[in-house]
Design a protein around this motif. Structure first.
Motif, mmCIF file in Angstrom:
data_model
loop_
_atom_site.group_PDB
_atom_site.id
_atom_site.type_symbol
_atom_site.label_atom_id
_atom_site.label_comp_id
_atom_site.label_asym_id
_atom_site.label_seq_id
_atom_site.Cartn_x
_atom_site.Cartn_y
_atom_site.Cartn_z
ATOM 1 N N ASP A 126 0.837 -1.204 0.000
ATOM 2 C CA ASP A 126 0.000 0.000 0.000
ATOM 3 C C ASP A 126 0.872 1.255 0.000
ATOM 4 O OD1 ASP A 126 -2.360 -1.486 0.038
ATOM 5 O OD2 ASP A 126 -2.396 -1.550 2.230
ATOM 6 N N TRP A 127 1.905 1.248 0.842
ATOM 7 C CA TRP A 127 2.809 2.395 0.909
ATOM 8 C C TRP A 127 3.489 2.635 -0.435
ATOM 9 C CZ3 TRP A 127 8.159 2.340 0.181
ATOM 10 C CH2 TRP A 127 8.820 3.541 0.474
ATOM 11 N N PHE A 128 3.954 1.566 -1.070
ATOM 12 C CA PHE A 128 4.662 1.711 -2.335
ATOM 13 C C PHE A 128 3.729 2.242 -3.432
ATOM 14 C CE2 PHE A 128 6.688 0.040 -6.263
ATOM 15 C CZ PHE A 128 7.810 0.850 -6.210
ATOM 16 N N ARG A 129 2.497 1.777 -3.442
ATOM 17 C CA ARG A 129 1.527 2.291 -4.409
ATOM 18 C C ARG A 129 1.341 3.804 -4.217
ATOM 19 N NH1 ARG A 129 -2.149 -0.958 -3.244
ATOM 20 N NH2 ARG A 129 -3.256 0.335 -1.753
ATOM 21 N N ASN A 130 1.231 4.252 -2.967
ATOM 22 C CA ASN A 130 1.096 5.685 -2.684
ATOM 23 C C ASN A 130 2.356 6.453 -3.068
ATOM 24 O OD1 ASN A 130 -1.544 5.512 -1.654
ATOM 25 N ND2 ASN A 130 -0.787 4.961 0.364
ATOM 26 N N LEU A 131 3.518 5.880 -2.791
ATOM 27 C CA LEU A 131 4.780 6.519 -3.164
ATOM 28 C C LEU A 131 4.856 6.714 -4.669
ATOM 29 C CD1 LEU A 131 7.644 7.511 -2.304
ATOM 30 C CD2 LEU A 131 8.410 5.168 -2.775
ATOM 31 N N LYS A 132 4.464 5.688 -5.431
ATOM 32 C CA LYS A 132 4.492 5.801 -6.893
ATOM 33 C C LYS A 132 3.568 6.912 -7.379
ATOM 34 C CE LYS A 132 3.648 1.598 -8.213
ATOM 35 N NZ LYS A 132 3.535 0.328 -8.940
ATOM 36 N N ILE A 133 2.438 7.099 -6.737
ATOM 37 C CA ILE A 133 1.527 8.183 -7.109
ATOM 38 C C ILE A 133 2.215 9.533 -6.930
ATOM 39 C CG2 ILE A 133 -0.598 9.401 -6.452
ATOM 40 C CD1 ILE A 133 -1.743 6.576 -5.709
ATOM 41 N N VAL A 134 2.843 9.709 -5.784
ATOM 42 C CA VAL A 134 3.508 10.992 -5.493
ATOM 43 C C VAL A 134 4.699 11.210 -6.432
ATOM 44 C CG1 VAL A 134 4.799 12.294 -3.762
ATOM 45 C CG2 VAL A 134 2.737 11.034 -3.097
ATOM 46 N N LEU A 135 5.545 10.211 -6.595
ATOM 47 C CA LEU A 135 6.720 10.376 -7.452
ATOM 48 C C LEU A 135 6.324 10.547 -8.921
ATOM 49 C CD1 LEU A 135 9.270 7.856 -5.886
ATOM 50 C CD2 LEU A 135 8.960 10.286 -5.404
ATOM 51 N N SER A 136 5.255 9.902 -9.345
ATOM 52 C CA SER A 136 4.769 10.090 -10.715
ATOM 53 C C SER A 136 4.304 11.523 -10.928
ATOM 54 C CB SER A 136 3.615 9.135 -11.019
ATOM 55 O OG SER A 136 4.067 7.823 -11.063
ATOM 56 N N SER A 137 3.608 12.062 -9.948
ATOM 57 C CA SER A 137 3.125 13.444 -10.083
ATOM 58 C C SER A 137 4.288 14.434 -10.135
ATOM 59 C CB SER A 137 2.169 13.807 -8.954
ATOM 60 O OG SER A 137 2.863 14.001 -7.741
ATOM 61 N N GLU A 138 5.400 14.071 -9.532
ATOM 62 C CA GLU A 138 6.600 14.910 -9.551
ATOM 63 C C GLU A 138 7.469 14.625 -10.785
ATOM 64 O OE1 GLU A 138 7.681 17.200 -7.291
ATOM 65 O OE2 GLU A 138 6.164 16.915 -5.744
ATOM 66 N N HIS A 164 14.683 1.291 -2.426
ATOM 67 C CA HIS A 164 13.593 0.542 -3.062
ATOM 68 C C HIS A 164 13.944 -0.932 -3.170
ATOM 69 C CE1 HIS A 164 11.460 -0.644 -6.970
ATOM 70 N NE2 HIS A 164 10.576 -0.721 -6.025
ATOM 71 N N PHE A 165 15.144 -1.235 -3.626
ATOM 72 C CA PHE A 165 15.585 -2.623 -3.778
ATOM 73 C C PHE A 165 15.511 -3.364 -2.449
ATOM 74 C CE2 PHE A 165 19.019 -5.739 -3.403
ATOM 75 C CZ PHE A 165 18.655 -6.628 -4.408
ATOM 76 N N HIS A 166 16.056 -2.764 -1.391
ATOM 77 C CA HIS A 166 16.095 -3.428 -0.097
ATOM 78 C C HIS A 166 14.703 -3.576 0.522
ATOM 79 C CE1 HIS A 166 20.369 -3.966 0.100
ATOM 80 N NE2 HIS A 166 20.545 -2.711 -0.238
ATOM 81 N N LEU A 167 13.864 -2.569 0.356
ATOM 82 C CA LEU A 167 12.496 -2.681 0.871
ATOM 83 C C LEU A 167 11.723 -3.776 0.143
ATOM 84 C CD1 LEU A 167 11.507 1.054 1.372
ATOM 85 C CD2 LEU A 167 11.864 -0.675 3.161
ATOM 86 N N LYS A 168 11.916 -3.844 -1.160
ATOM 87 C CA LYS A 168 11.239 -4.872 -1.948
ATOM 88 C C LYS A 168 11.702 -6.263 -1.510
ATOM 89 C CE LYS A 168 11.655 -5.513 -6.583
ATOM 90 N NZ LYS A 168 11.626 -5.114 -7.987
ATOM 91 N N GLU A 169 12.987 -6.398 -1.252
ATOM 92 C CA GLU A 169 13.510 -7.674 -0.782
ATOM 93 C C GLU A 169 12.941 -8.037 0.592
ATOM 94 O OE1 GLU A 169 15.790 -10.044 -2.115
ATOM 95 O OE2 GLU A 169 15.148 -8.989 -3.916
ATOM 96 N N LEU A 170 12.793 -7.054 1.456
ATOM 97 C CA LEU A 170 12.314 -7.307 2.809
ATOM 98 C C LEU A 170 10.804 -7.532 2.880
ATOM 99 C CD1 LEU A 170 14.334 -4.653 4.823
ATOM 100 C CD2 LEU A 170 14.514 -7.136 5.028
ATOM 101 N N TYR A 171 10.040 -6.705 2.154
ATOM 102 C CA TYR A 171 8.600 -6.670 2.373
ATOM 103 C C TYR A 171 7.735 -6.959 1.158
ATOM 104 C CZ TYR A 171 10.231 -4.300 6.545
ATOM 105 O OH TYR A 171 10.885 -3.987 7.703
ATOM 106 N N GLY A 172 8.321 -7.055 -0.026
ATOM 107 C CA GLY A 172 7.513 -7.292 -1.222
ATOM 108 C C GLY A 172 6.885 -8.676 -1.184
ATOM 109 N N VAL A 173 5.635 -8.755 -1.519
ATOM 110 C CA VAL A 173 4.920 -10.034 -1.508
ATOM 111 C C VAL A 173 5.119 -10.737 -2.839
ATOM 112 C CG1 VAL A 173 2.654 -11.129 -1.298
ATOM 113 C CG2 VAL A 173 3.206 -9.137 0.092
ATOM 114 N N GLN A 174 5.433 -11.999 -2.764
ATOM 115 C CA GLN A 174 5.609 -12.782 -3.977
ATOM 116 C C GLN A 174 4.258 -13.024 -4.639
ATOM 117 O OE1 GLN A 174 7.442 -16.376 -2.538
ATOM 118 N NE2 GLN A 174 9.390 -15.761 -3.434
#
Length: 153
Positions: free
Chosen positions: A23-35, A97-107
Protein backbone atom coordinates in the motif's frame (compact mmCIF):
# COMPACT_ATOMS: atom_id res chain seq x y z
CA UNK A 1 11.90 27.21 -2.11
CA UNK A 2 9.71 24.55 -3.67
CA UNK A 3 6.13 24.10 -2.63
CA UNK A 4 4.97 20.88 -1.06
CA UNK A 5 3.25 18.37 -3.30
CA UNK A 6 -0.39 18.20 -2.15
CA UNK A 7 -0.45 14.47 -2.90
CA UNK A 8 2.31 13.84 -0.36
CA UNK A 9 -0.35 13.90 2.36
CA UNK A 10 -1.16 10.29 1.45
CA UNK A 11 2.39 9.37 2.46
CA UNK A 12 2.01 11.27 5.73
CA UNK A 13 -1.17 9.38 6.52
CA UNK A 14 0.18 5.96 5.49
CA UNK A 15 3.72 5.67 6.83
CA UNK A 16 5.66 2.53 5.97
CA UNK A 17 5.83 0.15 8.92
CA UNK A 18 6.79 -3.00 7.00
CA UNK A 19 3.70 -5.14 6.58
CA UNK A 20 1.94 -2.31 4.71
CA UNK A 21 4.70 -2.15 2.09
CA UNK A 22 2.49 -2.74 -0.97
CA UNK A 23 0.00 0.00 0.00
CA UNK A 24 2.81 2.39 0.91
CA UNK A 25 4.66 1.71 -2.33
CA UNK A 26 1.53 2.29 -4.41
CA UNK A 27 1.10 5.69 -2.68
CA UNK A 28 4.78 6.52 -3.16
CA UNK A 29 4.49 5.80 -6.89
CA UNK A 30 1.53 8.18 -7.11
CA UNK A 31 3.51 10.99 -5.49
CA UNK A 32 6.72 10.38 -7.45
CA UNK A 33 4.77 10.09 -10.72
CA UNK A 34 3.12 13.44 -10.08
CA UNK A 35 6.60 14.91 -9.55
CA UNK A 36 7.83 13.15 -12.74
CA UNK A 37 10.67 11.50 -10.82
CA UNK A 38 9.46 7.90 -10.54
CA UNK A 39 12.26 6.83 -12.88
CA UNK A 40 14.89 7.13 -10.12
CA UNK A 41 13.48 4.07 -8.33
CA UNK A 42 14.25 1.72 -11.19
CA UNK A 43 17.32 3.28 -12.76
CA UNK A 44 20.81 2.96 -11.40
CA UNK A 45 22.49 6.23 -10.59
CA UNK A 46 24.68 7.65 -13.33
CA UNK A 47 28.40 7.20 -12.97
CA UNK A 48 30.44 9.98 -11.42
CA UNK A 49 31.18 12.84 -13.75
CA UNK A 50 34.42 12.71 -15.68
CA UNK A 51 36.64 15.79 -15.53
CA UNK A 52 35.98 16.54 -19.22
CA UNK A 53 32.18 16.26 -19.06
CA UNK A 54 30.15 18.69 -21.15
CA UNK A 55 27.94 21.28 -19.46
CA UNK A 56 24.86 19.56 -20.89
CA UNK A 57 25.86 16.21 -19.45
CA UNK A 58 26.77 17.82 -16.13
CA UNK A 59 23.35 19.48 -15.99
CA UNK A 60 21.67 16.10 -16.68
CA UNK A 61 23.70 14.46 -13.94
CA UNK A 62 22.87 17.19 -11.42
CA UNK A 63 19.18 16.97 -12.35
CA UNK A 64 19.21 13.19 -11.78
CA UNK A 65 20.85 13.58 -8.35
CA UNK A 66 18.34 16.31 -7.41
CA UNK A 67 15.45 14.04 -8.40
CA UNK A 68 17.00 11.15 -6.52
CA UNK A 69 17.40 13.26 -3.38
CA UNK A 70 13.78 14.36 -3.65
CA UNK A 71 12.55 10.75 -4.03
CA UNK A 72 14.78 9.54 -1.20
CA UNK A 73 13.45 12.33 1.02
CA UNK A 74 9.84 11.37 0.28
CA UNK A 75 10.68 7.75 1.06
CA UNK A 76 12.45 8.43 4.34
CA UNK A 77 9.88 10.98 5.51
CA UNK A 78 7.09 8.45 5.01
CA UNK A 79 8.69 5.60 7.02
CA UNK A 80 8.46 4.62 10.66
CA UNK A 81 11.34 5.92 12.77
CA UNK A 82 12.88 2.44 12.93
CA UNK A 83 12.96 2.12 9.14
CA UNK A 84 14.27 5.69 8.77
CA UNK A 85 17.25 4.81 10.97
CA UNK A 86 17.85 1.68 8.94
CA UNK A 87 17.89 3.47 5.57
CA UNK A 88 19.11 7.00 6.38
CA UNK A 89 22.63 6.15 5.19
CA UNK A 90 21.44 4.68 1.88
CA UNK A 91 23.12 6.22 -1.13
CA UNK A 92 20.09 6.56 -3.39
CA UNK A 93 16.36 5.94 -3.74
CA UNK A 94 16.84 2.89 -5.99
CA UNK A 95 18.95 1.23 -3.29
CA UNK A 96 16.25 1.84 -0.66
CA UNK A 97 13.59 0.54 -3.06
CA UNK A 98 15.59 -2.62 -3.78
CA UNK A 99 16.10 -3.43 -0.10
CA UNK A 100 12.50 -2.68 0.87
CA UNK A 101 11.24 -4.87 -1.95
CA UNK A 102 13.51 -7.67 -0.78
CA UNK A 103 12.31 -7.31 2.81
CA UNK A 104 8.60 -6.67 2.37
CA UNK A 105 7.51 -7.29 -1.22
CA UNK A 106 4.92 -10.03 -1.51
CA UNK A 107 5.61 -12.78 -3.98
CA UNK A 108 3.06 -13.40 -6.66
CA UNK A 109 1.40 -16.78 -6.98
CA UNK A 110 3.48 -17.60 -10.05
CA UNK A 111 6.71 -16.75 -8.20
CA UNK A 112 5.73 -19.05 -5.33
CA UNK A 113 4.86 -21.79 -7.81
CA UNK A 114 8.22 -21.39 -9.54
CA UNK A 115 10.02 -21.55 -6.18
CA UNK A 116 8.17 -24.73 -5.16
CA UNK A 117 8.90 -26.28 -8.56
CA UNK A 118 12.59 -25.39 -8.24
CA UNK A 119 12.68 -26.79 -4.71
CA UNK A 120 11.06 -30.07 -5.77
CA UNK A 121 13.20 -30.56 -8.89
CA UNK A 122 16.59 -29.46 -7.57
CA UNK A 123 18.96 -32.38 -7.28
CA UNK A 124 22.52 -32.68 -6.07
CA UNK A 125 24.61 -32.60 -9.23
CA UNK A 126 27.92 -34.39 -9.73
CA UNK A 127 30.81 -32.20 -8.69
CA UNK A 128 28.68 -29.94 -6.49
CA UNK A 129 29.40 -29.89 -2.78
CA UNK A 130 26.73 -31.06 -0.38
CA UNK A 131 27.17 -27.81 1.53
CA UNK A 132 26.38 -25.66 -1.55
CA UNK A 133 23.35 -27.81 -2.33
CA UNK A 134 22.13 -27.55 1.29
CA UNK A 135 22.54 -23.79 1.30
CA UNK A 136 20.58 -23.54 -1.96
CA UNK A 137 17.76 -25.69 -0.60
CA UNK A 138 17.60 -23.74 2.67
CA UNK A 139 17.45 -20.51 0.67
CA UNK A 140 14.48 -21.80 -1.35
CA UNK A 141 12.68 -22.92 1.82
CA UNK A 142 13.29 -19.55 3.49
CA UNK A 143 11.97 -17.83 0.39
CA UNK A 144 8.73 -19.82 0.68
CA UNK A 145 8.41 -19.28 4.44
CA UNK A 146 8.99 -15.55 3.95
CA UNK A 147 6.34 -15.45 1.21
CA UNK A 148 3.88 -17.13 3.53
CA UNK A 149 4.46 -14.38 6.09
CA UNK A 150 4.05 -11.72 3.42
CA UNK A 151 7.76 -11.17 2.94
CA UNK A 152 10.04 -11.93 0.03
CA UNK A 153 13.61 -12.89 0.88
Amino acid sequence: MTSRNPLSIILDQNKLTGPNYNDWFRNLKIVLSSEKILYVLDNKPPKEAASDISETELAKLEKWWDHDLQAKSYMLASMSNELQRRFEEAVNAADIHFHLKELYGVQTRSERHATVKELMTTRLRDGTSVHEHGVRMIGLIEKLVGARRGYSW
